[in-house]
Design an enzyme around this catalytic site. Structure first.
Site, PDB file in Angstrom:
ATOM      1  CE  LYS A   1       6.697   0.341  -0.426  1.00  9.68           C
ATOM      2  NZ  LYS A   1       7.655   1.438  -0.274  1.00  9.68           N
TER       3      LYS A   1
ATOM      4  CB  CYS B   1       4.902   9.104   2.662  1.00 12.11           C
ATOM      5  SG  CYS B   1       5.723   9.507   1.132  1.00 12.11           S
TER       6      CYS B   1
ATOM      7  CG  HIS C   1       2.706   5.612   3.131  1.00 10.24           C
ATOM      8  ND1 HIS C   1       2.158   6.209   2.025  1.00 10.24           N
ATOM      9  CD2 HIS C   1       4.031   5.505   2.890  1.00 10.24           C
ATOM     10  CE1 HIS C   1       3.120   6.449   1.146  1.00 10.24           C
ATOM     11  NE2 HIS C   1       4.264   6.035   1.647  1.00 10.24           N
TER      12      HIS C   1
ATOM     13  CD  GLN D   1       7.637  -0.647   4.093  1.00  7.24           C
ATOM     14  OE1 GLN D   1       8.552  -1.474   4.182  1.00  7.24           O
ATOM     15  NE2 GLN D   1       7.722   0.407   3.302  1.00  7.24           N
TER      16      GLN D   1
ATOM     17  CG  ASP E   1      -0.319  -0.093   3.633  1.00  5.64           C
ATOM     18  OD1 ASP E   1       0.415  -0.864   3.004  1.00  5.64           O
ATOM     19  OD2 ASP E   1      -0.071   1.120   3.785  1.00  5.64           O
TER      20      ASP E   1
HETATM   21  N1  PMP Z   1       2.003   2.085   2.665  1.00  6.02           N
HETATM   22  C1  PMP Z   1       3.193   1.847   3.228  1.00  6.02           C
HETATM   23  C2  PMP Z   1       3.251   1.330   4.634  1.00  6.02           C
HETATM   24  C3  PMP Z   1       4.353   2.096   2.506  1.00  6.02           C
HETATM   25  O1  PMP Z   1       5.539   1.877   3.058  1.00  6.02           O
HETATM   26  C4  PMP Z   1       4.270   2.571   1.187  1.00  6.02           C
HETATM   27  C5  PMP Z   1       5.503   2.885   0.372  1.00  6.02           C
HETATM   28  N2  PMP Z   1       6.460   3.607   1.056  1.00  6.02           N
HETATM   29  C6  PMP Z   1       3.002   2.791   0.645  1.00  6.02           C
HETATM   30  C7  PMP Z   1       1.893   2.526   1.415  1.00  6.02           C
HETATM   31  C8  PMP Z   1       2.818   3.286  -0.751  1.00  6.02           C
HETATM   32  O2  PMP Z   1       3.318   2.355  -1.648  1.00  6.02           O
HETATM   33  P1  PMP Z   1       3.441   2.720  -3.214  1.00  6.02           P
HETATM   34  O3  PMP Z   1       4.147   4.049  -3.276  1.00  6.02           O
HETATM   35  O4  PMP Z   1       4.257   1.604  -3.768  1.00  6.02           O
HETATM   36  O5  PMP Z   1       2.077   2.778  -3.759  1.00  6.02           O
END
Ligand code: PMP
Length: 401
Positions: free
Chosen positions: A221, A359, A118, A198, A195
């Site tokens: 999430k 993203c 991401h 997910q 990270d």
């Molecule tokens: N890493 C992953 C794998 C994600 O799916 C996301 C959110 N889509 C993020 C980081 C970023 O999370 P946040 O926008 O809640 O900070």
């Protein structure tokens, strides 16, 4: 069992149709239990934490610190001191980049990430590399969307100081072998950040078993509010971290001559924190524990397999992300159609899906596509919703000609 009754929003209509929410990887819906706990905080014990001797402040502090213990137990951390409250995954990664990596890495050192990260696990490292002259190394994936472990191993050298990797890809659903990655990292004396944005809502994540140095996730999430997240830091790493922000609560003693800092985790929680967010996150963990994370996992796996089979049977559809080990995310494209058009038409049927690059633009470049349509399940989704989605998707394809 019908879990949808726990989530008030799932009773709503969208564009005149009952809402079908298949955008859980972007954010999950919130159960009444969590909403009520936040309401209860504001109505009955709203107060600042760690500051007052009065009853309300003590109650707020107890619930705030109680949430920390709930999270410690939920992720198997050895101590609640290893749990730092953040704004979310992005915030957690940025804290480690500034607070740990900036002091521990030197010019020429290397950080390894993967093609499927991401943006929030790419850009903070790019900013850091630019600042200190370190180098970002990309570990490649195969077309199924899995890490190529032999290549990953070959990228590690004595310059590698950090491996920062998603547990589960938000675009492909791939579950990365984080335990193996940590083992390889340890043999090479480098640290690992996971990270878990997910993974945490979908299956058991145990930091003691993974044995990573850092792990981050977002509350929103996992059925908690937005603006709250968790950074797990293995106790051994704390002495290598400088404060991220200065202010109230992160200090022991302040004078104009010399300031001393509070102990972790408070050293890294400057200022009045997101108290209602922490209350909500604690309730979300209670809610998940009540159902059982393994049960959630099984329900979602069932939905994933059911939907994958149905989608694969539609002509001209290509699924991106066919890893052996996969969470409940399905990214796809339909030959000749823009994912945005698919998403817009499905919205007319009351179905919320995500379209675009999610993203993960470098991953889109790898597949040479601008974006995908993505559905992502939570345990409260149902097979009959998948059936309706498949019917609607077929209608959308006909409408688009
Ligand atoms: N890493 C992953 C794998 C994600 O799916 C996301 C959110 N889509 C993020 C980081 C970023 O999370 P946040 O926008 O809640 O900070």
């Amino acid at each position: 069992m019908d879990f949808q009754k726990d989530f008030p929003i799932l009773k709503s209509n969208v564009n005149g149709k009952p809402l079908i929410y298949f955008d859980n990887a972007a954010t999950s819906q919130k159960p009444k239990y969590v909403i009520n706990s936040i309401n209860n905080y504001y109505q009955n014990y709203n107060s600042n934490v760690h500051r007052g001797v009065h009853e309300l402040s003590q109650k707020a502090t107890n619930v705030y610190e109680g949430s920390r213990v709930k999270i410690q137990n939920f992720i198997g951390a050895k101590s609640s001191k290893e749990i730092i409250f953040t704004k979310g995954t992005t915030d957690g990664i940025n804290i480690i980049a500034s607070s740990w990596a900036e002091t521990q890495l030197n010019q020429g050192d290397e950080i390894i990430i993967t093609t499927m990260e991401h943006h929030s696990n790419i850009v903070p490292w790019q900013i850091l590399c630019e600042k200190i002259g370190a180098k970002l190394i990309i570990s490649p994936i195969n077309k199924k969307g899995e890490m190529i472990m032999s290549e990953f191993k070959s990228l590690i050298s004595n310059k590698t100081k950090l491996i920062s990797i998603s547990h589960v890809s938000n675009t492909l659903g791939t579950i990365n072998p984080v335990k193996d990655i940590v083992e390889i990292a340890k043999e090479n004396n480098c640290k690992v950040l996971i990270d878990a944005a997910q993974s945490i809502p979908h299956f058991k994540v145990d930091v003691s078993k993974i044995d990573c140095d850092f792990l981050v996730f977002s509350g929103h999430k996992i059925f908690a509010p937005t603006g709250i997240g968790v950074l797990y830091v293995k106790n051994d790493r704390f002495q290598e971290m400088k404060p991220y922000q200065g202010g109230g609560d992160m200090i022991k003693d302040v004078s104009f001559e010399k300031t001393t800092y509070n102990d972790p985790p408070h050293k890294f929680e400057a200022g009045t924190p997101n108290i209602s967010g922490v209350v909500g996150l604690g309730s979300a963990i209670d809610y998940v524990n009540k159902i059982g994370i393994d049960k959630i996992s099984n329900l979602e796996n069932d939905l994933l397999h059911y939907a994958t089979e149905k989608i694969e049977s539609i002509n001209k559809i290509k699924i991106f992300g066919n890893a052996e080990n996969k969470a409940s995310v399905i990214s796809f494209n339909i030959n000749g159609f823009h994912p945005f058009d698919i998403g817009t038409l499905l919205d007319q049927f009351g179905i919320a899906i995500r379209t675009g690059h999610h993203c993960t633009q470098p991953l889109m470049n790898f597949y040479n596509i601008p974006g995908t349509a993505r559905i992502s399940f939570a345990f409260y989704n149902q097979k009959k919703e998948i059936d309706y989605f498949i019917d609607s998707l077929k209608k959308a394809i006909l409408m688009l000609g």
